[in-house]
Write a protein that holds these residues in place. Structure first.
Motif, PDB file in Angstrom:
ATOM      1  N   VAL A 101      -1.255   7.905   1.683  1.00  0.00           N
ATOM      2  CA  VAL A 101      -0.475   8.126   0.560  1.00  0.00           C
ATOM      3  C   VAL A 101      -1.490   8.771  -0.547  1.00  0.00           C
ATOM      4  O   VAL A 101      -1.011   9.836  -0.978  1.00  0.00           O
ATOM      5  CB  VAL A 101       0.160   6.944  -0.138  1.00  0.00           C
ATOM      6  N   ARG A 102      -2.549   8.367  -0.387  1.00  0.00           N
ATOM      7  CA  ARG A 102      -3.728   9.036  -1.161  1.00  0.00           C
ATOM      8  C   ARG A 102      -3.785  10.674  -0.845  1.00  0.00           C
ATOM      9  O   ARG A 102      -3.707  11.617  -1.815  1.00  0.00           O
ATOM     10  CB  ARG A 102      -4.899   8.643  -1.026  1.00  0.00           C
ATOM     11  N   ALA A 117      -7.107   4.810   4.813  1.00  0.00           N
ATOM     12  CA  ALA A 117      -7.300   4.653   3.061  1.00  0.00           C
ATOM     13  C   ALA A 117      -8.530   4.989   2.723  1.00  0.00           C
ATOM     14  O   ALA A 117      -9.519   4.543   3.118  1.00  0.00           O
ATOM     15  CB  ALA A 117      -6.792   3.259   2.861  1.00  0.00           C
ATOM     16  N   PRO A 119      -9.835   3.888  -0.641  1.00  0.00           N
ATOM     17  CA  PRO A 119      -9.555   3.235  -2.046  1.00  0.00           C
ATOM     18  C   PRO A 119     -10.719   3.541  -3.019  1.00  0.00           C
ATOM     19  O   PRO A 119     -11.974   3.785  -2.637  1.00  0.00           O
ATOM     20  CB  PRO A 119      -9.550   1.843  -1.917  1.00  0.00           C
ATOM     21  N   ASN A 131      -8.704   7.387  -7.253  1.00  0.00           N
ATOM     22  CA  ASN A 131      -7.307   7.358  -6.580  1.00  0.00           C
ATOM     23  C   ASN A 131      -6.297   6.296  -6.662  1.00  0.00           C
ATOM     24  O   ASN A 131      -5.276   6.462  -6.790  1.00  0.00           O
ATOM     25  CB  ASN A 131      -7.933   7.294  -4.642  1.00  0.00           C
ATOM     26  N   CYS A 132      -6.816   5.052  -6.841  1.00  0.00           N
ATOM     27  CA  CYS A 132      -6.054   3.845  -6.713  1.00  0.00           C
ATOM     28  C   CYS A 132      -5.468   3.733  -8.334  1.00  0.00           C
ATOM     29  O   CYS A 132      -4.382   3.265  -8.563  1.00  0.00           O
ATOM     30  CB  CYS A 132      -6.652   2.783  -6.387  1.00  0.00           C
ATOM     31  N   CYS A 187      -2.053   5.477  -8.419  1.00  0.00           N
ATOM     32  CA  CYS A 187      -1.292   5.470  -7.376  1.00  0.00           C
ATOM     33  C   CYS A 187      -0.172   4.472  -7.615  1.00  0.00           C
ATOM     34  O   CYS A 187      -0.163   3.306  -7.910  1.00  0.00           O
ATOM     35  CB  CYS A 187      -1.897   4.925  -6.161  1.00  0.00           C
ATOM     36  N   TYR A 200       1.573   3.071  -5.452  1.00  0.00           N
ATOM     37  CA  TYR A 200       1.625   2.006  -4.337  1.00  0.00           C
ATOM     38  C   TYR A 200       0.659   0.797  -4.565  1.00  0.00           C
ATOM     39  O   TYR A 200       0.520  -0.072  -3.662  1.00  0.00           O
ATOM     40  CB  TYR A 200       1.523   2.667  -2.964  1.00  0.00           C
ATOM     41  N   ALA A 201      -0.217   1.114  -5.482  1.00  0.00           N
ATOM     42  CA  ALA A 201      -1.413   0.029  -5.742  1.00  0.00           C
ATOM     43  C   ALA A 201      -0.989  -1.268  -5.884  1.00  0.00           C
ATOM     44  O   ALA A 201      -1.483  -2.235  -5.307  1.00  0.00           O
ATOM     45  CB  ALA A 201      -1.977   0.642  -7.321  1.00  0.00           C
ATOM     46  N   CYS A 225      -0.342  -2.071  -2.072  1.00  0.00           N
ATOM     47  CA  CYS A 225      -1.415  -1.609  -1.119  1.00  0.00           C
ATOM     48  C   CYS A 225      -2.255  -2.897  -0.760  1.00  0.00           C
ATOM     49  O   CYS A 225      -2.984  -3.410  -1.733  1.00  0.00           O
ATOM     50  CB  CYS A 225      -2.079  -0.455  -1.744  1.00  0.00           C
ATOM     51  N   VAL A 270      -5.375  -2.457   0.422  1.00  0.00           N
ATOM     52  CA  VAL A 270      -6.801  -2.335   0.420  1.00  0.00           C
ATOM     53  C   VAL A 270      -6.988  -1.557  -0.993  1.00  0.00           C
ATOM     54  O   VAL A 270      -7.921  -0.696  -1.035  1.00  0.00           O
ATOM     55  CB  VAL A 270      -6.963  -1.138   1.282  1.00  0.00           C
ATOM     56  N   SER A 271      -5.799  -1.587  -1.911  1.00  0.00           N
ATOM     57  CA  SER A 271      -6.145  -0.999  -3.154  1.00  0.00           C
ATOM     58  C   SER A 271      -7.352  -1.240  -4.071  1.00  0.00           C
ATOM     59  O   SER A 271      -8.026  -2.457  -4.012  1.00  0.00           O
ATOM     60  CB  SER A 271      -5.085  -1.307  -4.296  1.00  0.00           C
TER      61      SER A 271
END
Ligand code: SF4
Length: 209
Positions: free
Chosen positions: A2-3, A187, A189, A193-194, A197, A199-200, A203, A205-206
């Motif tokens: 996603v990132r 990913a 993180p 980036n997060c 996001c 999807y944080a 996610c 591994v956020s």
């Protein structure tokens, strides 16, 4: 994953469409974010709407307060000194672009296209031009322009990516594209980036700080 996709398609956009076709091709599309005031502000700017009722008629779900705020933000482009050169230049609004890099295709719409520059309007609360560098690079690259600007309407501020900045981003983009095409979606993180996001929350591994 996603990132990387969002970096290329810009964090200011909806999640890109992919994959779109057969033969392993990947296509990303940038569109004006439906959230917030992005869309009504762009509409007011492009169609030169100054009237509350007229702008409200495009989206009856948009509250009066939001319509008025959108008009006020759009009005800044007509009034703020930093934006004057772009008002006076010979320009084209809302120009669709396609940029093909190997099997990757980027589609988007340039808000304002000038003789040697592209300009994108932002209504962000945050001033984070680096977050949008891939989007602006793609627009400049696709249109053969040498400079890319972001007009931060909420901040009355202009950020410019000069030719050197765009070349630096091109090198970064090349690596990103290769990673995407190689299926390397591991990913990465980080706060940068997060923090933006979508999807944080889900996610695993956020970045948590
Ligand atoms: S929260 Fe961070 S690590 Fe997770 S998908 Fe989003 S950008 Fe990537």
């Amino acid at each position: 994953m996603v990132r990387r996709l969002k970096q290329l398609a810009s964090a200011e956009v909806e999640i890109p469409r992919l994959p779109l076709s057969t033969n392993d091709a990947v296509a990303l599309m940038t569109i004006h974010a439906a959230k917030g005031l992005e869309w009504p502000v762009h509409l007011a700017l492009e169609r030169k709407i100054h009237d509350v009722e007229k702008l409200a008629s495009f989206d009856v779900a948009l509250g009066l307060e939001s319509v008025m705020e959108a008009l006020q933000l759009a009005k800044r482009f007509d009034e703020v000194e930093n934006f004057a050169p772009f008002r006076q230049a010979k320009t084209q609004w809302e120009q669709p672009i396609t940029l093909s890099i190997g099997r990757l295709t980027l589609n988007g719409i340039v808000d304002l296209l000038g003789p040697d520059w592209v300009l994108d309007f932002k209504t962000d609360q945050e001033f984070t031009p680096q977050h949008h560098r891939f989007q602006l690079w793609a627009y400049a690259q696709a249109t053969g322009r040498t400079t890319a600007h972001i007009a931060y309407l909420r901040h009355n501020c202009l950020h410019t990516f000069n030719e050197e900045d765009l070349q630096t981003t091109a090198q970064e983009a090349e690596i990103l594209v290769q990673q995407i095409l190689a299926g390397d979606y591991s990913a990465v993180p980080s706060p940068a980036n997060c923090s933006f996001c979508a999807y944080a929350d889900i996610c695993e591994v956020s970045y948590q700080g």
